[in-house]
Design a protein around this motif. Structure first.
Motif, short mmCIF file in Angstrom:
data_model
loop_
_atom_site.label_atom_id
_atom_site.label_comp_id
_atom_site.label_asym_id
_atom_site.label_seq_id
_atom_site.Cartn_x
_atom_site.Cartn_y
_atom_site.Cartn_z
N UNK A 153 9.01 11.44 4.61
CA UNK A 153 9.25 12.05 3.30
C UNK A 153 9.10 11.01 2.19
N UNK A 154 9.62 9.79 2.44
CA UNK A 154 9.53 8.74 1.44
C UNK A 154 8.10 8.30 1.19
N UNK A 155 7.30 8.23 2.26
CA UNK A 155 5.89 7.83 2.10
C UNK A 155 5.13 8.88 1.29
N UNK A 156 5.36 10.16 1.59
CA UNK A 156 4.69 11.23 0.85
C UNK A 156 5.10 11.20 -0.62
N UNK A 157 6.39 10.96 -0.86
CA UNK A 157 6.88 10.89 -2.23
C UNK A 157 6.24 9.72 -2.97
N UNK A 158 6.09 8.57 -2.29
CA UNK A 158 5.46 7.41 -2.90
C UNK A 158 4.01 7.72 -3.26
N UNK A 159 3.30 8.41 -2.37
CA UNK A 159 1.94 8.83 -2.66
C UNK A 159 1.90 9.70 -3.91
N UNK B 183 -0.54 14.74 4.05
CA UNK B 183 0.72 15.48 4.09
C UNK B 183 0.98 16.11 5.45
N UNK B 184 -0.05 16.20 6.29
CA UNK B 184 0.14 16.77 7.63
C UNK B 184 0.27 15.69 8.70
N UNK B 185 0.25 14.42 8.29
CA UNK B 185 0.31 13.32 9.26
C UNK B 185 1.74 13.04 9.68
N UNK B 186 1.86 12.30 10.83
CA UNK B 186 3.16 11.76 11.21
C UNK B 186 3.45 10.52 10.36
#
Length: 520
Positions: A351-357, A380-383
């Motif tokens: 979640x944090x990585x997606x938010x950073x993106x 967004x669909x990755x692990x």
């Protein structure tokens, strides 16, 4: 043939070829073998340039050194009853001085039929001219082969990049700098072998055709063996075979190998490339980091005679120690200066990585194109591991100029690496980046058969979801691990990319003698 070929008038290619064919026929009419089997040399042109350039006119006159030398005609200048010919062995040039009244009629007739690019042998005595140019005073000239195609223009070289790659032989004839690149490549490989031989490694050879496409995540080239009636795959990487040898008791092994991956071509990728892979029992990846620094900084010192190289607009420093960052630290360190970087905790979850993106300028750049939007949707669909790796690739890789070791890779990106004792989300692995390119990849090897099987099974699930690069299960390799493999660290280093750095070449095709091209 014109009397002065140092600056020939332009001719149509077909006319030149016909003239050269006529010259060859006339050479045969002189009773000479147009393609003799052998020419006995006493020196190479490079030998003479090395050993006698510093000698004076008087020294050479006193020594009266006889020489039989062969090479390719580079320039011809006729002046009445005398002539000068420059010829080359590809490395050095040497001048021939010829007088019509000092050679037999056949030799002078042959001289008049020579074209630029022809191969000749010369017998005579070394001397220096009044302009202090090292030369051979010729007694005889032997014809060795006709250049039926004119060589590239020696003033302007061969500049068309596509022709240079397709006709590397012509490129090497025309461009001395190109030859130097490949001489340095050869020297680099020789020094690598010396480095490992001195450390009690044994050089081995493993199969180039394998029954399974394993050893790395990549699409393979496929072929079929008729006698065995089985499909085989061009080697992606020799890793699993080299680790079988660690199981067998070879504690230190290396291979300089050709690998084949059915992937795209760009400035740092070629479907056929050369790798150094080495494995050391009873070691961990931190030891290999130290070895890698020592190896590459030593190569820079010996090949470039410096602790730095100029690579395009960048000055790359090879002085040790090199920068070391975890993948998450690198993302923070190289985050765009216009934004506040995420905290380590922020990029420690999916979640944090997606938010950073989503809050970064990278997202805005990707949103500006259909391909970019598709890429964002895929992220967004990755692990967690693959998403973190994508963030690293977007933020960090384009900014890694000086040698930098990146450690603490996510487990999902590392199907052959041993998990960290401190955090199972990550593995004990590093990659070395220089000039934005991955140069080396090393890690602590999995030696648990059960752990390795579970990693293979995870890769198979990726294949089932359409990932053609994911690995398959190698049952024989699991069986080998079941005999017991000691704690081991292993590494691969890209030879082609390393040579690019050491020779200042911007494309991998400039360090591969015969790169793959689309058909003409």
């Amino acid at each position: 043939m014109q009397e002065d070929q140092t600056g020939p008038a332009p001719q149509e290619p077909g006319d030149q070829i016909r003239e050269r064919q006529n010259s060859l026929e006339n050479i045969a009419k002189l009773g000479l073998d147009p393609y003799p089997h052998k020419f006995e040399r006493t020196h190479t042109i490079s030998d003479i340039a090395r050993d006698y350039t510093s000698k004076s006119f008087d020294d050479l006159q006193t020594l009266n050194i006889p020489a039989k030398v062969a090479g390719r005609v580079h320039a011809i200048n006729k002046m009445g009853k005398a002539a000068f010919i420059r010829f080359t062995d590809g490395k050095e040039l040497l001048q021939i001085y010829l007088r019509s009244n000092e050679v037999d009629e056949e030799t002078w007739s042959l001289f008049k039929l020579l074209d630029l690019g022809d191969l000749i042998g010369v017998e005579g005595v070394l001397f220096k001219t009044k302009t202090v140019e090292l030369s051979i005073h010729a007694k005889s000239v032997t014809f060795l082969a006709k250049a039926l195609l004119p060589p590239p223009d020696k003033y302007y070289g061969l500049e068309d990049v596509e022709i240079r790659y397709r006709q590397r032989y012509a490129d090497l004839i025309a461009n001395r700098d190109v030859r130097v690149v490949f001489e340095k490549r050869s020297e680099t490989i020789r020094l690598i072998r010396k480095f490992f031989d001195e450390r009690s490694y044994i050089e081995v050879e493993t199969p180039m055709l394998t029954p399974l496409p394993t050893g790395a995540t990549a699409r393979p080239f496929t072929t079929h063996h008729n006698a065995l009636d089985i499909d085989l795959y061009a080697r992606i990487a020799p890793e699993l075979y080299l680790k079988r040898l660690i199981v067998a008791g070879f504690e230190r092994v290396y291979e300089i190998n050709r690998n084949f991956r059915n992937e795209g071509i760009d400035r740092s990728h070629n479907p056929e490339f050369t790798m150094l892979e080495f494995y050391q029992a009873y070691s961990d990846y931190s030891e290999l980091i130290e070895m890698t620094e020592e190896l590459i900084s030593g190569l820079a010192a010996q090949i470039c005679q410096a602790d730095h190289v100029q690579y395009g607009e960048d000055k790359i420093e090879f002085r040790r120690p090199w920068q070391r960052l975890t993948m998450r630290e690198a993302i923070r360190t190289y985050w765009p200066a216009s934004e506040s970087p995420p905290a380590l905790e922020d990029i420690s979850s999916l979640e944090g990585v997606i938010a950073a993106f989503d809050r970064s300028e990278i997202s805005a750049e990707l949103q500006s194109s259909p391909e970019g939007r598709k890429r964002l949707q895929a992220i967004r669909s990755m692990d967690y591991g693959h998403a973190l790796g994508e963030l690293f690739a977007q933020v960090v890789e384009p900014r890694l100029i000086n040698p930098t070791f990146i450690t603490e890779f996510p487990t999902e990106l590392s199907p052959l690496s041993k998990q960290s004792e401190n955090d199972p989300r990550f593995v004990d692995r590093f990659e070395l980046f220089i000039a934005t390119m991955e140069i080396a990849n090393g890690f602590c090897e999995i030696n648990s058969p059960a752990d390795q099987r579970s990693r293979f099974e995870a890769q198979m699930k990726l294949r089932e979801r359409g990932d053609e690069e994911a690995m398959v299960i190698d049952e024989d390799y699991i069986r080998a691990l079941s005999y017991g493999m000691p704690p081991t660290a292993g590494e691969g280093i890209g030879i082609d990319r390393l040579v690019m750095l050491l020779t200042g070449q911007r494309s991998i095709r400039d360090v591969i003698l015969f790169p793959h091209m689309r058909p003409e």
